[in-house]
Write an enzyme that holds these catalytic residues in place. Structure first.
Site, PDB file in Angstrom:
ATOM      1  N   HIS A 182       1.089  -1.589  -0.684  1.00 60.45           N
ATOM      2  CA  HIS A 182      -0.302  -0.617  -0.096  1.00 60.45           C
ATOM      3  C   HIS A 182       1.040   1.086   0.201  1.00 60.45           C
ATOM      4  O   HIS A 182       1.796   1.249   0.591  1.00 60.45           O
ATOM      5  CB  HIS A 182      -0.385  -0.080   1.032  1.00 60.45           C
ATOM      6  CG  HIS A 182      -1.950   1.037   1.053  1.00 60.45           C
ATOM      7  ND1 HIS A 182      -1.633   2.049   1.742  1.00 60.45           N
ATOM      8  CD2 HIS A 182      -3.624   1.162   0.987  1.00 60.45           C
ATOM      9  CE1 HIS A 182      -3.213   2.969   1.188  1.00 60.45           C
ATOM     10  NE2 HIS A 182      -3.722   2.292   0.723  1.00 60.45           N
ATOM     11  N   GLU A 242      -4.147   2.363  -7.033  1.00 53.56           N
ATOM     12  CA  GLU A 242      -4.657   3.037  -6.544  1.00 53.56           C
ATOM     13  C   GLU A 242      -3.515   4.488  -6.330  1.00 53.56           C
ATOM     14  O   GLU A 242      -3.153   4.305  -5.851  1.00 53.56           O
ATOM     15  CB  GLU A 242      -4.591   2.463  -4.769  1.00 53.56           C
ATOM     16  CG  GLU A 242      -4.819   1.412  -3.967  1.00 53.56           C
ATOM     17  CD  GLU A 242      -5.799   1.194  -3.222  1.00 53.56           C
ATOM     18  OE1 GLU A 242      -6.664   0.933  -2.521  1.00 53.56           O
ATOM     19  OE2 GLU A 242      -4.575   0.897  -2.404  1.00 53.56           O
TER      20      GLU A 242
HETATM   21  P1  PGA Z   1      -9.637   5.623   0.458  1.00 57.22           P
HETATM   22  O1  PGA Z   1      -8.872   4.643   0.984  1.00 57.22           O
HETATM   23  O2  PGA Z   1     -10.774   5.357  -0.352  1.00 57.22           O
HETATM   24  O3  PGA Z   1     -10.596   6.523   1.759  1.00 57.22           O
HETATM   25  O4  PGA Z   1      -9.655   6.915  -0.225  1.00 57.22           O
HETATM   26  C1  PGA Z   1      -8.066   4.011  -0.212  1.00 57.22           C
HETATM   27  C2  PGA Z   1      -6.847   3.231   0.181  1.00 57.22           C
HETATM   28  O5  PGA Z   1      -6.154   3.591   0.949  1.00 57.22           O
HETATM   29  O6  PGA Z   1      -7.248   1.132   0.160  1.00 57.22           O
END
Ligand code: PGA
Length: 271
Positions: free
Chosen positions: A106, A178
């Site tokens: 992540h 992401e």
């Molecule tokens: P968020 O987080 O939906 O709060 O933007 C997504 C993530 O970090 O996977």
């Protein structure tokens, strides 16, 4: 408990990581409510997954029981089975606590805790070795995006983490794209248009070779259906918008109502 190799999933995956939130009581309450709802609603074609803090994994597993259709994950895990790694928790340990999936790479781990392509590769391999689903997160910074390098950056992150896997191993990996600029309070939601190219490029490389390609970053009730509609997107990985159970349940219902939640006719696939 269902081993990763037996998890069929999808066609749509919709899950949440709670990040560093929720104590035991809240975690239990959330998971119990989720479990009851999924048992009642069925949610055909949608694979829910929840990723609590390490401290709540075992409690969440207790609430789910062993045969739950909800998958349980960990937000990170060390590749070694055990040893002198103070403060770390191994893939074997999160599995022992009841996790079936491990989030890897992540952007918050890459930015604040020194996660590198090399460590993501070790973690993916360890997750596969222990029969867990690796959920590999990739994403570019706003600077890389501005310079027009989004696709090559994320393809490089993915290739580095997945290097050396056999086709059978790769088929057990989930990838979540992401973009760093879209994540969290300081992020801005991505538009469908700006996600089309990265997903086309990821899809060419990994669309059918992996379990699926998820999108994450400021997903909410307003944009979820449109994001699911993007070609090659087979799920959503949600932070803030799913931390209230009622909102997560709404997202799951939306996914279940989406045309992509209908499994393709196997006879059509064979043609
Ligand atoms: P968020 O987080 O939906 O709060 O933007 C997504 C993530 O970090 O996977």
């Amino acid at each position: 408990m269902t081993d990763a190799a037996q998890i069929v999933g999808g066609p749509l995956w919709v899950g949440t990581s709670w990040k560093m939130n929720k104590g035991l009581a809240e975690a239990r309450q959330y998971v119990r409510g989720l479990s009851d709802h999924v048992a009642m609603a069925g949610l055909a074609g949608v694979q829910p997954f929840v990723i609590p803090s390490y401290t709540a994994i075992a409690a969440a597993r207790e609430e789910l029981g062993t045969d739950s259709p909800v998958l349980l994950g960990a937000q990170n895990a060390h590749w070694e089975v055990g040893g002198a790694w103070t403060g770390e928790v191994s893939v074997a340990q999160v599995k022992d606590a009841g996790a079936q999936l491990v989030e890897i790479g992540h952007s918050e781990r890459r930015e604040h805790f020194g996660e590198t392509v090399a460590t993501t590769r070790l973690k993916v391999a360890a997750a596969l070795e222990h029969g867990l689903v690796p959920l590999l997160c990739i994403g570019e910074s706003v600077e890389v995006k501005r310079a027009g390098g989004s696709s090559s950056f994320i393809l490089e992150q993915a290739a580095g983490a997945l290097e050396g896997l056999t086709a059978e191993q790769l088929a057990r990996v989930l990838i979540a794209y992401e973009p760093v600029w879209a994540i969290g309070e300081s992020g801005r939601p991505a538009t469908v248009e700006e996600l089309q190219q990265p997903f086309a490029d990821l899809g060419r490389e990994y669309g059918s070779a992996t379990r699926g390609l998820l999108y994450g970053g400021s997903v909410n009730l307003d944009n979820a259906a449109d994001l699911l509609g993007i070609d090659q997107v087979s799920g959503l990985f949600v932070g803030r918008a799913a931390w209230q159970l009622s909102e997560y349940l709404t997202l799951l219902e939306m996914a279940a109502a989406h045309p992509k939640a209908v499994a393709p006719d196997p006879t059509e696939r064979a043609r």
